[in-house]
Write an enzyme that holds these catalytic residues in place. Structure first.
Site, PDB file in Angstrom:
ATOM      1  N   SER A 153       0.830  -1.216   0.000  1.00 41.09           N
ATOM      2  CA  SER A 153       0.000   0.000   0.000  1.00 41.09           C
ATOM      3  C   SER A 153       0.860   1.260   0.000  1.00 41.09           C
ATOM      4  O   SER A 153       0.639   2.181  -0.798  1.00 41.09           O
ATOM      5  CB  SER A 153      -0.968  -0.005   1.187  1.00 41.09           C
ATOM      6  OG  SER A 153      -0.300  -0.269   2.387  1.00 41.09           O
ATOM      7  N   HIS A 199      -2.087  -8.860   1.890  1.00 42.64           N
ATOM      8  CA  HIS A 199      -1.769  -7.590   2.576  1.00 42.64           C
ATOM      9  C   HIS A 199      -2.944  -7.252   3.501  1.00 42.64           C
ATOM     10  O   HIS A 199      -3.316  -8.063   4.339  1.00 42.64           O
ATOM     11  CB  HIS A 199      -1.500  -6.543   1.485  1.00 42.64           C
ATOM     12  CG  HIS A 199      -0.905  -5.252   1.976  1.00 42.64           C
ATOM     13  ND1 HIS A 199      -0.259  -5.116   3.172  1.00 42.64           N
ATOM     14  CD2 HIS A 199      -0.854  -4.002   1.395  1.00 42.64           C
ATOM     15  CE1 HIS A 199       0.162  -3.862   3.319  1.00 42.64           C
ATOM     16  NE2 HIS A 199      -0.196  -3.164   2.254  1.00 42.64           N
ATOM     17  N   HIS A 246       5.466 -12.654   7.702  1.00 43.36           N
ATOM     18  CA  HIS A 246       5.667 -11.267   7.270  1.00 43.36           C
ATOM     19  C   HIS A 246       6.883 -11.204   6.359  1.00 43.36           C
ATOM     20  O   HIS A 246       7.823 -11.977   6.513  1.00 43.36           O
ATOM     21  CB  HIS A 246       5.878 -10.342   8.481  1.00 43.36           C
ATOM     22  CG  HIS A 246       5.609  -8.913   8.153  1.00 43.36           C
ATOM     23  ND1 HIS A 246       6.574  -8.082   7.625  1.00 43.36           N
ATOM     24  CD2 HIS A 246       4.475  -8.169   8.218  1.00 43.36           C
ATOM     25  CE1 HIS A 246       6.043  -6.895   7.412  1.00 43.36           C
ATOM     26  NE2 HIS A 246       4.771  -6.917   7.752  1.00 43.36           N
ATOM     27  N   ARG A 268       2.187  -4.537  16.666  1.00 46.35           N
ATOM     28  CA  ARG A 268       0.801  -4.102  16.435  1.00 46.35           C
ATOM     29  C   ARG A 268      -0.160  -5.195  16.909  1.00 46.35           C
ATOM     30  O   ARG A 268      -1.276  -4.924  17.336  1.00 46.35           O
ATOM     31  CB  ARG A 268       0.581  -3.791  14.952  1.00 46.35           C
ATOM     32  CG  ARG A 268       1.510  -2.701  14.433  1.00 46.35           C
ATOM     33  CD  ARG A 268       1.430  -2.550  12.933  1.00 46.35           C
ATOM     34  NE  ARG A 268       1.818  -3.748  12.213  1.00 46.35           N
ATOM     35  CZ  ARG A 268       1.728  -3.902  10.897  1.00 46.35           C
ATOM     36  NH1 ARG A 268       1.263  -2.931  10.154  1.00 46.35           N
ATOM     37  NH2 ARG A 268       2.112  -5.030  10.313  1.00 46.35           N
ATOM     38  N   ASP A 273      -2.690  -8.513  11.532  1.00 43.07           N
ATOM     39  CA  ASP A 273      -4.020  -8.929  11.095  1.00 43.07           C
ATOM     40  C   ASP A 273      -4.579 -10.103  11.894  1.00 43.07           C
ATOM     41  O   ASP A 273      -5.781 -10.370  11.844  1.00 43.07           O
ATOM     42  CB  ASP A 273      -3.982  -9.270   9.605  1.00 43.07           C
ATOM     43  CG  ASP A 273      -3.615  -8.054   8.777  1.00 43.07           C
ATOM     44  OD1 ASP A 273      -4.201  -6.989   9.026  1.00 43.07           O
ATOM     45  OD2 ASP A 273      -2.735  -8.159   7.915  1.00 43.07           O
TER      46      ASP A 273
HETATM   47  N1  HAX Z   1       1.166 -19.737   6.214  1.00 41.70           N
HETATM   48  C1  HAX Z   1       1.654 -20.680   5.359  1.00 41.70           C
HETATM   49  N2  HAX Z   1       2.723 -20.487   4.591  1.00 41.70           N
HETATM   50  C2  HAX Z   1       3.357 -19.305   4.706  1.00 41.70           C
HETATM   51  C3  HAX Z   1       2.940 -18.301   5.592  1.00 41.70           C
HETATM   52  C4  HAX Z   1       1.786 -18.546   6.351  1.00 41.70           C
HETATM   53  N3  HAX Z   1       1.268 -17.643   7.172  1.00 41.70           N
HETATM   54  N4  HAX Z   1       3.772 -17.264   5.480  1.00 41.70           N
HETATM   55  C5  HAX Z   1       4.672 -17.585   4.544  1.00 41.70           C
HETATM   56  N5  HAX Z   1       4.422 -18.820   4.083  1.00 41.70           N
HETATM   57  C6  HAX Z   1       5.079 -19.517   2.976  1.00 41.70           C
HETATM   58  C7  HAX Z   1       4.974 -18.671   1.720  1.00 41.70           C
HETATM   59  O1  HAX Z   1       3.713 -18.845   1.081  1.00 41.70           O
HETATM   60  C8  HAX Z   1       6.136 -19.163   0.914  1.00 41.70           C
HETATM   61  O2  HAX Z   1       5.767 -20.400   0.337  1.00 41.70           O
HETATM   62  P1  HAX Z   1       6.292 -20.840  -1.126  1.00 41.70           P
HETATM   63  O3  HAX Z   1       7.770 -20.978  -0.968  1.00 41.70           O
HETATM   64  O4  HAX Z   1       5.568 -22.119  -1.374  1.00 41.70           O
HETATM   65  O5  HAX Z   1       5.923 -19.741  -2.069  1.00 41.70           O
HETATM   66  C9  HAX Z   1       7.174 -19.444   1.998  1.00 41.70           C
HETATM   67  O6  HAX Z   1       6.464 -19.600   3.227  1.00 41.70           O
HETATM   68  C10 HAX Z   1       8.197 -18.339   2.150  1.00 41.70           C
HETATM   69  O7  HAX Z   1       7.501 -17.115   2.357  1.00 41.70           O
HETATM   70  P2  HAX Z   1       8.154 -15.952   3.240  1.00 41.70           P
HETATM   71  O8  HAX Z   1       9.423 -15.522   2.557  1.00 41.70           O
HETATM   72  O9  HAX Z   1       8.245 -16.349   4.663  1.00 41.70           O
HETATM   73  O10 HAX Z   1       7.051 -14.833   3.162  1.00 41.70           O
HETATM   74  P3  HAX Z   1       6.842 -13.745   2.014  1.00 41.70           P
HETATM   75  O11 HAX Z   1       7.727 -12.579   2.307  1.00 41.70           O
HETATM   76  O12 HAX Z   1       6.943 -14.336   0.659  1.00 41.70           O
HETATM   77  O13 HAX Z   1       5.310 -13.351   2.236  1.00 41.70           O
HETATM   78  C11 HAX Z   1       3.392 -12.859   3.553  1.00 41.70           C
HETATM   79  C12 HAX Z   1       4.894 -12.614   3.367  1.00 41.70           C
HETATM   80  C13 HAX Z   1       2.870 -11.898   4.610  1.00 41.70           C
HETATM   81  C14 HAX Z   1       2.671 -12.562   2.219  1.00 41.70           C
HETATM   82  C15 HAX Z   1       3.173 -14.335   3.991  1.00 41.70           C
HETATM   83  O14 HAX Z   1       3.790 -14.554   5.232  1.00 41.70           O
HETATM   84  C16 HAX Z   1       1.709 -14.721   4.031  1.00 41.70           C
HETATM   85  O15 HAX Z   1       1.143 -15.102   3.000  1.00 41.70           O
HETATM   86  N6  HAX Z   1       1.066 -14.646   5.260  1.00 41.70           N
HETATM   87  C17 HAX Z   1      -0.355 -14.903   5.375  1.00 41.70           C
HETATM   88  C18 HAX Z   1      -1.165 -13.712   4.892  1.00 41.70           C
HETATM   89  C19 HAX Z   1      -1.034 -12.546   5.852  1.00 41.70           C
HETATM   90  O16 HAX Z   1      -1.166 -12.660   7.053  1.00 41.70           O
HETATM   91  N7  HAX Z   1      -0.785 -11.341   5.276  1.00 41.70           N
HETATM   92  C20 HAX Z   1      -0.710 -10.100   6.059  1.00 41.70           C
HETATM   93  C21 HAX Z   1       0.726  -9.640   6.288  1.00 41.70           C
HETATM   94  C22 HAX Z   1       0.806  -8.360   7.060  1.00 41.70           C
HETATM   95  C23 HAX Z   1       0.313  -7.237   6.235  1.00 41.70           C
HETATM   96  O17 HAX Z   1       0.868  -6.822   5.237  1.00 41.70           O
HETATM   97  N8  HAX Z   1      -0.819  -6.735   6.587  1.00 41.70           N
HETATM   98  O18 HAX Z   1      -1.401  -5.829   5.838  1.00 41.70           O
END
Ligand code: HAX
Length: 442
Positions: free
Chosen positions: A241, A271, A318, A327, A373
Site C-alpha cells: 500500500s 496484505h 511477514h 501491532r 491482522d
Molecule cells: N502460512 C503458510 N505459509 C506461509 C505463511 C503462512 N502464514 N507465510 C509464509 N508462508 C510460505 C509462503 O507462502 C512461501 O511459500 P512458497 O515458498 O511455497 O511460495 C514461503 O512460506 C516463504 O515465504 P516468506 O518468505 O516467509 O514470506 P513472504 O515474504 O513471501 O510473504 C506474507 C509474506 C505476509 C505474504 C506471507 O507470510 C503470508 O502469506 N502470510 C499470510 C497472509 C497474511 O497474514 N498477510 C498479512 C501480512 C501483514 C500485512 O501486510 N498486513 O497488511
C-alpha cells in the site's frame, strides 16, 4: 498558516539541505546489491526507498519517527478519560517528528473539523454501488471521485515552482485525511446499517470519537478507532500500500489518485485483506467446533489441514518482520484488558500457542509469528463490527495517515519519478551463465 504547516515548512527547509548533500556528494556510493532471487522474488530487502516517517526493524517492529508503538501511545496527548491518543496528534508526529503539545493538537482538531465536509456527489457515488459490492471497491471509487477537489492540480496547471509542490499537496492530503473516516462510516451504514441513516459529524468530537459516533458505536469504540488508525498508519515504504501510494504520486498524480491506488493494493489477501481472511478462517473453525473452544490438538489439526490444502495461515508471517508484530501485541493487551472472556479472543490466543511451532515444523515461512491482522478482526467483532469485509476499510483510513505524510515529504524533497529497470529471463540466464553452460553440454 496553521502551526503544523509552519513547523513542517521549517523541517522541510532543514531537511532539503541533507538530501541535496547526499545526492550531490555521495550519489555514486553503493548501498546495496541485487540478487537473482530478489529480482524474481518481489524485491525483498533491496534498499531502494527513503523515508523518515517510520522504520521497520525485523526484530523490534515498527517505529514512527523513532518512537516504538507503546511510546507513541503513551506520549501523544489523549482526550479526557481516553486510553488511546488523538489520531490528529499522530499526523503531527508523522509529519514533523515531534510529539505535539495539547494546544497543537487542539488546533489541529479544529483544522480537521473545518476540512471534513464531504461534497454531496461522493455520497451519490457510494449510493450508486450495488449493496453487495466490496466496501474496499466503494472506498477506492469514493476517494477517486474527490479528485476534482485537488489544489495541487489547479496550481500545477497554472504553473508552480517545484519548491512549492509540498504546500498544495499538504492541503490536499489533510483535506482527504479529514474526510476519510466520514466516507468509511457512510459506506458502513449504507451496506450494513441503513437504519442508522446519514449521520452528520458531531462538532464536539475528535476524529476517533466522531468516527465511533458516525458508526453508531458507544464507548470504548472511540478508543478502538483511535488505536486501530494509529497502529495501522505506517510500516515504512516498501509494503504494497505504501509503495503503491508513493509510486503513483511519483508521477505527480495528485493524492486522490495515489490514495485510491494504495487502497487497491491494500485490498489484496496477502496484505490488508488478511484481517478479514483471519476472521473468515476462524469462523470456519468455529462452525466446525459447533461453537466450543477447540482443544490444542483440534486447533493443530485445523492449522495442518489448511497448510495441507496449499493455503497460508492468515495473520501469520511477514515479508520483513521476524518476531511477533508489536501491532499484534498492542491489540492483544487491549483485548486482555477489555475483552478477556471473548470467545474469538480465546481462539486467537489458542492459535498463538500452536501456529508458530507448526509453521517452523513445516519449514517454509521465514517468520512463524503473528502479524497485525491476526488480532485486529477480533477487536472489531467484539464491538459489533461483524461484517469482516469492512475491516480493510478501517485499515485504509489508518494507512492514509502514513502514505499521505510520505507523499507530502516526497514532494518537499523532490523525490524523483520512480522508474526501476527490468531485465528479461534470457538476460538473467546470460548474467548467471546458464546459456553458456548449456552450450558447453551440447
Ligand atoms: N502460512 C503458510 N505459509 C506461509 C505463511 C503462512 N502464514 N507465510 C509464509 N508462508 C510460505 C509462503 O507462502 C512461501 O511459500 P512458497 O515458498 O511455497 O511460495 C514461503 O512460506 C516463504 O515465504 P516468506 O518468505 O516467509 O514470506 P513472504 O515474504 O513471501 O510473504 C506474507 C509474506 C505476509 C505474504 C506471507 O507470510 C503470508 O502469506 N502470510 C499470510 C497472509 C497474511 O497474514 N498477510 C498479512 C501480512 C501483514 C500485512 O501486510 N498486513 O497488511
Amino acid at each position: 498558516m496553521s502551526t503544523l504547516k509552519d513547523k513542517l515548512y521549517e523541517k522541510i527547509q532543514e531537511h532539503r539541505l541533507r538530501t541535496t548533500k547526499l545526492v550531490k556528494e555521495y550519489g555514486d556510493k553503493v548501498i546495496d546489491q541485487v540478487t537473482v532471487s530478489q529480482a524474481i522474488g518481489g524485491m525483498r530487502g533491496i534498499k531502494s526507498l527513503v523515508t523518515d516517517i517510520s522504520y521497520l526493524d525485523p526484530f523490534e517492529g515498527i517505529r514512527y519517527r523513532g518512537f516504538t508503538l507503546p511510546e507513541v501511545l503513551e506520549k501523544l496527548p489523549k482526550p479526557e478519560g481516553a486510553d488511546m491518543p488523538y489520531v490528529e496528534g499522530l499526523y503531527f508526529l508523522l509529519l514533523t517528528g515531534e510529539i505535539p503539545t495539547e494546544i497543537e493538537v487542539e488546533e489541529l482538531k479544529v483544522d480537521f473539523k473545518n476540512r471534513r465536509i464531504v461534497p454531496h456527489y461522493v455520497w451519490d457515488v457510494i449510493d450508486a454501488f450495488p449493496s453487495n459490492s466490496h466496501p474496499m471497491a466503494i472506498l477506492s471509487a469514493a476517494v477517486m471521485s474527490l479528485e476534482r477537489e485537488s489544489h495541487f492540480n489547479v496550481k500545477y496547471r497554472k504553473g508552480m515552482s517545484k519548491m512549492d509542490y509540498w504546500d498544495s499537496t499538504y492541503e490536499d492530503a489533510t483535506n482527504l485525511i479529514a474526510k476519510m473516516p466520514l466516507i468509511g462510516a457512510y459506506i458502513y451504514n449504507k451496506l450494513y446499517h441503513p437504519e442508522n441513516g446519514h449521520r452528520y459529524p458531531d462538532p464536539n468530537l475528535d476524529l476517533g470519537g466522531n468516527f465511533a459516533y458516525m458508526m453508531g458505536k458507544d464507548k470504548p469504540y472511540d478508543d478502538v478507532s483511535r488505536m486501530y488508525f494509529i497502529i495501522h498508519a505506517d510500516h515504512e515504504s516498501g509494503n504494497v500500500s505504501a509503495h503503491t501510494g508513493h509510486l503513483v504520486a511519483s508521477s505527480l498524480s495528485d493524492v486522490y489518485y495515489a490514495t485510491s491506488a494504495m487502497i487497491n493494493g491494500l485490498a489484496g489477501p496477502l496484505h490488508g485483506l488478511a484481517n478479514q481472511e483471519v476472521l473468515r478462517w476462524l469462523q470456519g473453525l468455529k462452525d466446525q467446533m459447533g461453537g466450543k473452544i477447540p482443544s490444542e490438538e483440534e486447533m493443530k489439526k485445523y492449522v495442518w489441514d489448511t497448510l495441507n490444502k496449499g493455503q497460508v495461515i492468515p495473520g501469520y508471517g511477514h515479508a520483513v518482520l521476524r518476531k511477533t508484530d508489536p501491532r499484534y501485541t498492542v491489540q492483544r493487551e487491549f483485548c486482555l484488558k477489555n475483552l478477556p472472556d471473548d470467545d474469538l479472543f480465546k481462539y486467537v490466543d489458542a492459535l498463538y500457542k500452536v501456529v508458530p511451532d507448526i509453521l517452523r515444523e513445516q519449514g517454509k515461512a521465514k517468520n512463524p509469528w503473528p502479524n497485525v491482522d491476526a488480532q485486529s478482526g477480533v477487536v472489531q467483532w467484539h464491538y459489533g463490527v461483524t461484517q469482516y469485509d469492512f475491516y480493510t476499510v478501517l485499515f485504509s483510513i489508518g494507512r492514509s495517515f502514513g502514505v499521505l505524510s510520505n507523499i507530502i515529504w516526497d514532494r518537499a524533497l523532490g523525490y524523483a519519478l520512480e522508474r526501476p529497470k527490468s531485465v528479461t529471463t534470457d538476460m538473467l540466464e546470460e548474467m548467471v551463465g546458464i546459456k553458456k553452460e548449456m552450450a558447453e553440454i551440447e
